[in-house]
Design an enzyme around this catalytic site. Structure first.
Site, PDB file in Angstrom:
ATOM      1  NE  ARG A 182       3.040  23.760  78.091  1.00 41.35           N
ATOM      2  CZ  ARG A 182       3.970  23.897  77.518  1.00 41.35           C
ATOM      3  NH1 ARG A 182       4.210  24.944  76.286  1.00 41.35           N
ATOM      4  NH2 ARG A 182       5.651  24.032  78.058  1.00 41.35           N
ATOM      5  CE  LYS A 201       9.248  15.742  83.413  1.00 38.26           C
ATOM      6  NZ  LYS A 201       9.544  16.892  82.352  1.00 38.26           N
TER       7      LYS A 201
HETATM    8  N1  BES Z   1       7.516  19.674  85.143  1.00 35.12           N
HETATM    9  C1  BES Z   1       7.564  19.987  84.219  1.00 35.12           C
HETATM   10  C2  BES Z   1       9.120  21.334  84.507  1.00 35.12           C
HETATM   11  C3  BES Z   1       9.898  20.762  85.243  1.00 35.12           C
HETATM   12  C4  BES Z   1      11.193  20.935  84.843  1.00 35.12           C
HETATM   13  C5  BES Z   1      10.336  21.910  86.955  1.00 35.12           C
HETATM   14  C6  BES Z   1      12.065  20.340  85.657  1.00 35.12           C
HETATM   15  C7  BES Z   1      10.785  21.597  87.279  1.00 35.12           C
HETATM   16  C8  BES Z   1      12.136  21.122  86.424  1.00 35.12           C
HETATM   17  C9  BES Z   1       6.915  20.932  82.904  1.00 35.12           C
HETATM   18  O1  BES Z   1       5.876  19.244  82.840  1.00 35.12           O
HETATM   19  C10 BES Z   1       7.678  20.483  81.394  1.00 35.12           C
HETATM   20  O2  BES Z   1       8.108  19.305  81.630  1.00 35.12           O
HETATM   21  N2  BES Z   1       7.950  21.012  80.544  1.00 35.12           N
HETATM   22  C11 BES Z   1       8.960  20.689  80.086  1.00 35.12           C
HETATM   23  C12 BES Z   1       7.676  21.588  78.461  1.00 35.12           C
HETATM   24  C13 BES Z   1       8.453  21.652  77.135  1.00 35.12           C
HETATM   25  C14 BES Z   1       8.186  19.915  76.827  1.00 35.12           C
HETATM   26  C15 BES Z   1       7.750  22.178  76.343  1.00 35.12           C
HETATM   27  C16 BES Z   1      10.272  21.685  80.051  1.00 35.12           C
HETATM   28  O3  BES Z   1      10.700  22.924  80.327  1.00 35.12           O
HETATM   29  O4  BES Z   1      11.206  20.799  79.432  1.00 35.12           O
HETATM   30 MN    MN Z   2       5.972  17.311  81.674  1.00 37.77          MN
END
Ligand code: BES
Ligand code: MN
Ligand code: ZN
Length: 499
Positions: free
Chosen positions: A354, A280
């Site tokens: 997931r 990230k």
């Molecule tokens: N934990 C995150 C989701 C999230 C992001 C929660 C920002 C709260 C704030 C999750 O694991 C994630 O990174 N999801 C990605 C999925 C994508 C890579 C398909 C997302 O939402 O960008």
């Molecule tokens: Mn994630």
């Protein structure tokens, strides 16, 4: 926060402050507020007539009684418009009152009437529960790592009811509210703890300590056991971390319910989500300590369910894993086969929630559940769709969905149904594996739910995407400070009792 109950007249109750209320637009208050106003020679009517207090929801005014009453202060809290008022209004009013009192150095103990139990026409138990929840939630403080402890707010609250016939209902509501709020505040504590303190093993230990105190059965599976079970998709997420993953299983089964098909609650417990190799951006990455809020809500709800003695079997599962990049980490391109024997291709190691749910949901099939509900901070996209107003509800079962919507209305933890059409499956069909863990930006919330659904077999299932409601970066209401909200605990308790 300590609560006691007393039968009598709030006007003559001894306390550092007494709390009464006012609906918007009322010029001459009746009931308890009227009695206090009369004792103060019309001070509350004067305040209203001067235009300095209008009873708007959450507004407060403070008066000094100058020896006319045993309590030196009176706080009046606004309930808003009578026709819009409900139990959540009572909850928010109690929270607003607490917040105002917490600013006063001289108030350690206060007495309050039960907002809504009088002219608000609420059920006395429901109103008392709401008042206690609002007070206890507003009194929540995040874990303190400073050398100096923060100024404590009031720690003692006396709930005063004039009508003796209502006392036993009030008592039941107060005790219920205390237990539910304790569950919410436990979930908040877990979620707010820094990720170096709350890694998977530490989280499992907190759950175990809670279980020992409440009489829940607690089983913790480490990585070796999960490997024997074939939970290779979950374990892949953990591979880049120095911390061992843990699957925590909490069981509430009062005598006679041991062989009942249980309601199963499953929580995403990523104690920190760096994104892994699909790392990230560093901006706001610190918020990813909250990525275990689904598991925290399950643990908090299980504590409340145990303390309330819900007359049914409930199993809570927290899948606790840290998502880190290192030389052992899993990669984009990897293909993994988990407990169900189904394969998944990794497109993004940041779509890890997931993945751990795939194996956790496969694991719970062994309980022959009546239904399974998972809670997960799964996608940033759910906040794009719904803002912070509701969590996303995804289900392939109408009865379970209706029960969740009813629990949502009762607990005032909003849910909004999102689509689960089969066509969304197209986006996550794999080339070399059955599914891939990202379907791209379009319909990202629904394709993530379809991925999870693919690994559920043999039970009604619902998925709650709570990524937009599990924490806040600004204080949004009086019900708590910024940080973890504890969303889901109240909802799950109501679901466990009604479904
Ligand atoms: N934990 C995150 C989701 C999230 C992001 C929660 C920002 C709260 C704030 C999750 O694991 C994630 O990174 N999801 C990605 C999925 C994508 C890579 C398909 C997302 O939402 O960008
Ligand atoms: Mn994630
Ligand atoms: Zn995540």
């Amino acid at each position: 926060m300590q609560f006691s109950i007393s039968q009598g007249n709030i006007a003559t109750t001894a306390a550092d402050c007494i709390v009464v209320n006012l609906f918007e637009g009322v010029e001459a208050p009746g009931g308890a507020t009227g009695a206090v106003d009369a004792a103060l020679g019309g001070a509350i009517r004067n305040l209203i007539a001067a235009g300095d207090f209008d009873g708007k929801a959450g507004a407060t005014a403070l008066l000094y009684t100058n020896g006319k009453l045993p309590a030196p202060r009176v706080l009046i809290v606004g309930l808003g418009k009578a026709e819009k008022f409900d139990a959540h209004g009572a909850r928010k009013a109690a929270a607003a009152a607490y917040k105002a009192l917490a600013k006063l150095k001289g108030v350690k103990q206060f007495a309050t009437i039960v907002h809504g139990a009088g002219s608000g026409d609420l059920d006395a138990a429901a109103a008392a529960q709401a008042v206690v929840e609002g007070t206890a939630l507003a009194s929540y403080r995040t874990p303190n790592y400073k050398r100096e402890a923060p100024e404590p707010g009031p720690t003692q609250c006396t709930v005063v009811e004039y009508d003796a016939a209502r006392l036993s209902n009030i008592e039941a509501g107060v005790r219920r509210g205390e237990r539910i709020a304790a569950g919410v505040n436990l979930a908040r504590d877990l979620s707010n703890e820094p990720p170096n303190v709350l890694y998977p093993v530490a989280m499992a230990q907190r759950a175990q300590t809670m279980a020992a105190a409440t009489g829940l059965r607690c089983t913790i599976l480490g990585e070796e056991t999960m490997r024997e079970l074939g939970m290779n998709i979950l374990l892949a997420v953990s591979r880049g971390s120095a911390h061992e993953a843990q699957l925590v299983i909490l069981e509430h089964a009062p005598a006679g319910t041991e062989s009942q098909p249980p309601l199963v609650l499953v929580g995403k417990g990523i104690t920190f989500d760096t994104g892994g190799i699909s790392i990230k951006p560093s901006e706001r990455m610190e918020e990813m300590k909250h990525d275990m809020s689904g598991a925290a809500a399950v643990i908090g709800a299980m504590q409340a369910i145990a303390e309330l003695g819900a007359p049914r079997r409930v199993i809570g599962v927290a899948a606790c894993v840290e998502n880190m990049p290192d030389g052992n980490a899993f990669r984009p391109g990897d293909i993994l086969t988990g407990m169900t024997g189904k394969s998944a291709e990794i497109l993004s190691t940041d779509a890890e929630g997931r993945l751990i749910l795939a194996d956790a949901l496969a694991y719970v099939a062994r309980f022959a559940p009546k239904a399974v509900v998972d809670l997960a901070t799964l996608t940033g996209a759910i906040g794009v769709a719904l803002g912070q107003q509701a969590a996303g509800l995804f289900s392939n079962n109408d009865d379970l969905q209706a029960a969740l919507m009813a629990a949502s209305a009762k607990s005032a933890e909003r849910l909004w149904p999102m689509p689960m059409w089969d066509e969304y499956m197209e986006a996550i069909k794999g080339d070399m594996a059955e599914v891939k863990n990202s379907g791209g930006r379009a319909g990202g919330v629904s394709t993530s739910a379809k991925f999870i659904e693919h690994f559920t077999e043999g039970y009604p299932w619902a998925h709650l995407d709570i990524a937009n409601v599990a924490w806040t970066t600004t204080e949004r209401d009086a019900l708590g400070p910024k940080g973890a909200t504890g969303y889901g605990v109240r909802l799950l308790v109501d679901l466990a009792e009604a479904y």
